[in-house]
Each structure stands twice: as C-alpha cells, then as structure tokens.
Write a protein that holds these residues in place. Structure first.
Motif: not given
Length: 87
Positions: A11-13, A19-22, A28-31, A37-46
């Motif tokens: 939970r952000l300020w 949220i990290c979805d492996s 993903v940042e969700v309101t 509102v923000w997504v970054f792709s990273e294979p095998t993110v944990c």
C-alpha cells in the motif's frame, strides 16, 4: 480466466497499491478505484517495493533492478535469485 500469482503487494502513501504478479511478469500500480496507473514488465518478477525517491525496486528470478516512474532502469544486478525487495 486470467491466471495470476500475486507474490507481493504494498500500500503506497497515495492510497494506491503496488502489486507484483509473477504469473504475468508485471508490476502494477492500482488506484483504490481499480484503475491501473503504472505497469512495468519483468519476466519472473517476485517482489517490488516503492522507494522514497518514487522509484521502484524489484527482484526477479534473474536480477535486482531499480526503475523510475517513467520506466527507465536506473541500475540492475544480474545473477540474482528469487528474493524480496524489502530487505
């Protein structure tokens, strides 16, 4: 049905949630209203953790990386194993 595997959440300020979805390899940042509102792709993110600078620290099965809000990688260290971004 969409396959997910939530491996970390923060939970952000701002009230948003990081949220990290492996399963999808995305951070993903969700309101509170469920808008992405923000997504970054990273294979095998944990795991992912928002730093005080506004950048995001993430770990995956292959590296650690710090990513800016505009998705530029500030630094990364290859050869990492699965682990937490919170230590």
């Amino acid at each position: 049905m969409v396959r997910t595997n939530i491996s970390g959440a923060q939970r952000l300020w701002s009230g948003n949630t990081l949220i990290c979805d492996s399963a999808t390899g995305k951070v993903v940042e969700v309101t509170p209203g469920k808008k992405i509102v923000w997504v970054f792709s990273e294979p095998t993110v944990c795991d992912a953790f928002r730093l005080p600078s506004g950048n995001t620290l993430l770990t995956s099965g292959r590296r650690f990386a710090e990513v800016t809000p505009d998705k530029k990688v500030v630094w990364s260290k290859d050869g990492a194993s699965y682990g937490t971004a919170r230590k």
